[in-house]
Design an enzyme around this catalytic site. Structure first.
Site, PDB file in Angstrom:
ATOM      1  CD  GLU A 116      -2.759  -1.464   2.477  1.00  0.00           C
ATOM      2  OE1 GLU A 116      -4.086  -1.173   1.699  1.00  0.00           O
ATOM      3  OE2 GLU A 116      -2.147  -1.066   4.015  1.00  0.00           O
ATOM      4  CG  HIS A 244      -8.604   5.971   2.688  1.00  0.00           C
ATOM      5  ND1 HIS A 244      -8.963   6.314   1.447  1.00  0.00           N
ATOM      6  CD2 HIS A 244      -8.080   4.856   3.271  1.00  0.00           C
ATOM      7  CE1 HIS A 244      -8.279   5.033   0.719  1.00  0.00           C
ATOM      8  NE2 HIS A 244      -8.115   4.687   1.979  1.00  0.00           N
ATOM      9  NE  ARG A 291      -4.586   5.274   3.345  1.00  0.00           N
ATOM     10  CZ  ARG A 291      -5.016   4.373   4.782  1.00  0.00           C
ATOM     11  NH1 ARG A 291      -5.199   4.526   5.554  1.00  0.00           N
ATOM     12  NH2 ARG A 291      -4.733   3.248   4.178  1.00  0.00           N
ATOM     13  CG  HIS A 352      -9.219   5.889   6.888  1.00  0.00           C
ATOM     14  ND1 HIS A 352     -10.645   5.376   6.600  1.00  0.00           N
ATOM     15  CD2 HIS A 352      -8.261   5.401   6.545  1.00  0.00           C
ATOM     16  CE1 HIS A 352     -10.174   3.999   6.185  1.00  0.00           C
ATOM     17  NE2 HIS A 352      -8.833   4.734   6.210  1.00  0.00           N
ATOM     18  NE  ARG A 387      -4.071   4.897   9.669  1.00  0.00           N
ATOM     19  CZ  ARG A 387      -4.897   3.851   9.166  1.00  0.00           C
ATOM     20  NH1 ARG A 387      -4.824   2.620   9.508  1.00  0.00           N
ATOM     21  NH2 ARG A 387      -5.573   3.854   7.686  1.00  0.00           N
TER      22      ARG A 387
HETATM   23  C1  LIG Z   1     -13.451   1.339   6.251  1.00  0.00           C
HETATM   24  C2  LIG Z   1     -12.199   1.467   7.244  1.00  0.00           C
HETATM   25  C3  LIG Z   1     -10.991   0.849   6.701  1.00  0.00           C
HETATM   26  C4  LIG Z   1      -9.771   0.820   7.136  1.00  0.00           C
HETATM   27  N1  LIG Z   1      -8.725   0.118   6.553  1.00  0.00           N
HETATM   28  C5  LIG Z   1      -7.471  -0.115   7.936  1.00  0.00           C
HETATM   29  C6  LIG Z   1      -6.889  -1.137   7.301  1.00  0.00           C
HETATM   30  O1  LIG Z   1      -6.786  -2.029   5.752  1.00  0.00           O
HETATM   31  N2  LIG Z   1      -5.458  -1.509   7.499  1.00  0.00           N
HETATM   32  C7  LIG Z   1      -5.942  -0.813   8.782  1.00  0.00           C
HETATM   33  O2  LIG Z   1      -4.633  -0.971   9.977  1.00  0.00           O
HETATM   34  N3  LIG Z   1      -6.302  -0.467   9.201  1.00  0.00           N
HETATM   35  C8  LIG Z   1      -7.555   0.009   8.591  1.00  0.00           C
HETATM   36  N4  LIG Z   1      -8.898   1.345   8.700  1.00  0.00           N
HETATM   37  C9  LIG Z   1      -8.750   1.703   9.953  1.00  0.00           C
HETATM   38  C10 LIG Z   1      -9.206   0.781  11.619  1.00  0.00           C
HETATM   39  O3  LIG Z   1     -10.028  -0.645  11.493  1.00  0.00           O
HETATM   40  C11 LIG Z   1      -9.428   0.549  13.055  1.00  0.00           C
HETATM   41  O4  LIG Z   1      -8.333   2.107  13.326  1.00  0.00           O
HETATM   42  C12 LIG Z   1      -8.982  -0.568  13.881  1.00  0.00           C
HETATM   43  O5  LIG Z   1      -9.914  -1.973  13.455  1.00  0.00           O
HETATM   44  C13 LIG Z   1      -9.905   0.535  15.167  1.00  0.00           C
HETATM   45  O6  LIG Z   1     -10.085  -0.732  15.762  1.00  0.00           O
HETATM   46  P1  LIG Z   1     -10.125  -0.661  17.987  1.00  0.00           P
HETATM   47  O7  LIG Z   1     -10.544  -1.725  18.194  1.00  0.00           O
HETATM   48  O8  LIG Z   1      -9.286   1.109  18.306  1.00  0.00           O
HETATM   49  O9  LIG Z   1     -11.746   0.420  17.707  1.00  0.00           O
HETATM   50  P2  LIG Z   1     -12.860  -0.462  16.356  1.00  0.00           P
HETATM   51  O10 LIG Z   1     -12.957  -1.420  15.607  1.00  0.00           O
HETATM   52  O11 LIG Z   1     -14.118   0.922  16.154  1.00  0.00           O
HETATM   53  O12 LIG Z   1     -14.057  -0.705  17.382  1.00  0.00           O
HETATM   54  C14 LIG Z   1     -14.318  -0.202  19.019  1.00  0.00           C
HETATM   55  C15 LIG Z   1     -15.797  -0.256  19.056  1.00  0.00           C
HETATM   56  O13 LIG Z   1     -15.836   0.642  20.620  1.00  0.00           O
HETATM   57  C16 LIG Z   1     -17.374   0.737  20.866  1.00  0.00           C
HETATM   58  N5  LIG Z   1     -17.560   2.047  21.735  1.00  0.00           N
HETATM   59  C17 LIG Z   1     -17.224   3.653  21.129  1.00  0.00           C
HETATM   60  N6  LIG Z   1     -17.543   4.117  22.325  1.00  0.00           N
HETATM   61  C18 LIG Z   1     -18.766   3.330  22.922  1.00  0.00           C
HETATM   62  C19 LIG Z   1     -18.921   3.985  24.113  1.00  0.00           C
HETATM   63  N7  LIG Z   1     -19.457   5.028  24.545  1.00  0.00           N
HETATM   64  N8  LIG Z   1     -19.428   3.270  24.961  1.00  0.00           N
HETATM   65  C20 LIG Z   1     -19.793   0.997  24.881  1.00  0.00           C
HETATM   66  N9  LIG Z   1     -18.499   0.852  23.369  1.00  0.00           N
HETATM   67  C21 LIG Z   1     -18.376   1.692  22.828  1.00  0.00           C
HETATM   68  C22 LIG Z   1     -17.721   0.302  19.874  1.00  0.00           C
HETATM   69  O14 LIG Z   1     -19.272   0.000  19.708  1.00  0.00           O
HETATM   70  C23 LIG Z   1     -17.120  -1.583  19.296  1.00  0.00           C
HETATM   71  O15 LIG Z   1     -17.020  -2.516  19.194  1.00  0.00           O
HETATM   72  C24 LIG Z   1     -10.015   1.044   8.077  1.00  0.00           C
HETATM   73  C25 LIG Z   1     -11.102   1.672   8.686  1.00  0.00           C
HETATM   74  C26 LIG Z   1     -11.943   1.796   8.397  1.00  0.00           C
HETATM   75  C27 LIG Z   1     -13.173   3.151   8.743  1.00  0.00           C
END
Ligand SMILES: Cc1cc2nc3c(=O)[nH]c(=O)nc-3n(C[C@H](O)[C@H](O)[C@H](O)COP(=O)(O)OP(=O)(O)OC[C@H]3O[C@@H](n4cnc5c(N)ncnc54)[C@H](O)[C@@H]3O)c2cc1C
Length: 525
Positions: A116, A244, A291, A352, A387
């Site tokens: 990428e 993004h 990006r 993003h 990032r």
């Molecule tokens: C479309 C898209 C494509 C992406 N592609 C990539 C990729 O290819 N490679 C890469 O490295 N990154 C990618 N990213 C970024 C990456 O997916 C995210 O940064 C990462 O998944 C975040 O993980 P996380 O566990 O921190 O949060 P998340 O996976 O967003 O989980 C957040 C959790 O917190 C919970 N939550 C939030 N607030 C509260 C609250 N007040 N009370 C209770 N629960 C709450 C939500 O319900 C959820 O369960 C992408 C992001 C997007 C949107």
């Protein structure tokens, strides 16, 4: 009511990659409650397309990945953290595989590693263009089967509990603040209960919904950062919001559908409305430049010509391979009448990823005692001012691992705080005007899109702050007078986060990485 307080060893806010990997590790030492404000799999993790970056074999090396990360971060990465994440990352990826995640392989059985923007080698583990969905599936299955893990969906964490809730009025030194658990709202019944925890992990993801156009699912409202900030945790680098470059231009669709960078890695080319490839004008790496450079180039091309979108061209690529590698993108575009084998894809940049967040040390500890953060809500020092693609899933698994080791060490010496009062909303009534909340949310997103997006200026930031102040005051007023619901809490949190983005952008008097201001153009590195 006090007797009804639920007690757990570890409280985990969020069921994405950061929350689940942490929960699976600490569960061997105690009881774990994972709280998810929506369905458990409704996370940014599920939507990750491109994959997870990791050094696997030569010609790649840790040094090359470290170097790529440092270059993308524009001099603001913490080099020690970059080295740690990259060098420990391979073990964590092996762990994901051992826990049941399946990544694509070549015919000879070796991993099919993609490339990428900003990566000098092929090092992206992926599952077609739906990598996150596969990771989330495998982790959730494992967590749901674990006897020490309870997972509650559709429950919203309102606020962290600290000494402030015990009635202390005196402002404590930051390093003395302790987290005792959280107040949680059952989104269906609207009841609020108290969870006492010895250790709390915030893994609540990003805040893309502060903007009108975002690739983030609707759960990404910055709740974790806002609640940590209210509890007086240190928050940093919020000005670095990654746009993004290529989300599908399909007005009205929320979230915006992401067209992964891997498609450009595969050979797709950005073109303007005249069909001209333009990236060469902006960077020698052309379509695979980092990006921020690609997003600004698109923004500039659109502004120069007054276009609302540009194009990503795949029509010259091998059709069969294209469909095989990117079935999700092919199907999505076809569903709105675009056959990517024959027609160019209309694209537009979208908010993003949040590079900053709750400041943590190398063990994932926040500045508040017994409070950890991991994943997108945290600021670890890995990303600096920008990032590198596919480094965020990697950051989450490495930091959740580190945090789990530290948490297990700490938990033995922590007792539950028994003097925590229940949530008090006596005399308050439900606010009947939900429309006020939706309307304010729209105003907020318009402010952020108009004044605080890819290209900023001092004047635009000042305008944003003036407008934010108004909706902040109105919303605080509503909050104090109302019995709570999820929508109001989310709005309040998103306004908090928007305030932090603008404030930190105002403080940074330079153009660097994702923070680009026309007032400091000449100082750009
Ligand atoms: C479309 C898209 C494509 C992406 N592609 C990539 C990729 O290819 N490679 C890469 O490295 N990154 C990618 N990213 C970024 C990456 O997916 C995210 O940064 C990462 O998944 C975040 O993980 P996380 O566990 O921190 O949060 P998340 O996976 O967003 O989980 C957040 C959790 O917190 C919970 N939550 C939030 N607030 C509260 C609250 N007040 N009370 C209770 N629960 C709450 C939500 O319900 C959820 O369960 C992408 C992001 C997007 C949107």
């Amino acid at each position: 009511m006090k007797n009804n307080h639920k007690k757990v060893d570890f409280l985990v806010i969020g069921s994405g990659i950061a929350g689940l990997t942490y929960a699976l590790k600490v569960a061997k030492e105690g009881t774990v409650l994972i709280v998810s404000k929506a369905k458990a799999d409704e996370t940014s993790t599920k939507y990750a397309q491109g994959g997870i970056a990791g050094v696997w074999n030569s010609p790649d090396s840790f040094n090359k990945h470290i170097n790529d990360t440092l270059i993308a971060g524009a001099g603001l990465c913490n080099e020690e953290i970059v080295k740690m994440v990259v060098s420990e990352g391979t073990e964590r990826i092996k762990e994901l595989i051992n826990w049941g995640t399946s990544f694509d392989k070549e015919k000879d059985g070796s991993y099919a590693l993609g490339r990428e923007g900003g990566h000098s080698e092929n090092r992206i583990f992926h599952k077609k263009d739906a990598t996150g969905k596969e990771i989330e599936r495998a982790l959730l299955k494992k967590a749901k089967n674990h006897k020490n893990i309870e997972l509650i969906e559709e429950h919203f964490v309102i606020d962290l509990i600290t000494q402030h809730h015990l009635g202390e009025k005196v402002f404590r030194k930051r390093e003395d603040i302790k987290c005792f658990g959280a107040y949680i709202l059952n989104s269906k019944s609207n009841e609020i209960f108290t969870v006492l925890s010895k250790v709390t992990m915030i893994a609540s993801g990003g805040a893309g919904n502060a903007y009108r156009t975002t690739t983030n699912p609707i759960v990404a409202t910055g709740d974790g950062v806002a609640m940590a900030y209210r509890a007086k945790a240190m928050v940093e680098n919020m000005e670095f919001i990654q746009f993004h470059p290529t989300s599908l231009y399909n007005p009205g669709e929320k979230p915006s559908f992401l067209i992964t960078e891997a498609l450009r890695g595969f050979g797709a080319i950005l073109r303007n409305h005249k069909g001209e490839a333009f990236m060469e004008k902006y960077d020698e790496r052309k379509d695979l430049a980092p990006r921020d450079i690609v997003a600004r180039a698109i923004d500039n091309e659109m502004k120069r010509r007054g276009n609302s979108y540009l194009f990503l061209d795949c029509t010259h690529l091998n059709s069969n391979e294209l469909i095989q590698e990117f079935p999700g993108i092919y199907a999505k575009c076809l569903s709105i009448g675009i056959d990517i084998r024959k027609e160019m894809i209309p694209i537009v940049p979208a908010a993003h990823y949040m590079c900053g967040g709750i400041k943590v040390n190398k063990d994932g500890c926040s500045s508040i005692n017994n409070l950890f953060a991991s994943g997108e809500c945290s600021s670890t020092g890995l990303h600096g001012a920008n990032r590198l693609a596919s480094n965020s899933l990697l950051e989450a698994v490495v930091f959740s691992h580190k945090a789990s080791i530290k948490s297990i060490e700490l938990v033995k010496n922590i007792e539950w705080e028994n003097n925590v009062p229940s949530w008090d909303d006596e005399g308050l009534v439900y606010n009947e005007q939900l429309i006020l909340i939706t309307q304010t949310q729209r105003e907020l997103q318009n402010i952020m899109n108009s004044y605080v997006s890819i290209v900023r200026s001092n004047l635009r930031l000042e305008r944003a702050m003036n407008r934010l102040n108004l909706i902040y005051n109105e919303t605080e007023d509503l909050y104090k007078k109302s019995k709570l619901n999820k929508e109001l809490c989310e709005l309040r949190n998103t306004i908090n986060v928007a305030y932090l983005i603008v404030k930190m952008a105002q403080v940074r008097k330079e153009s660097i990485g994702l923070h680009y201001s026309i007032d400091y153009r000449e100082k750009k590195k």
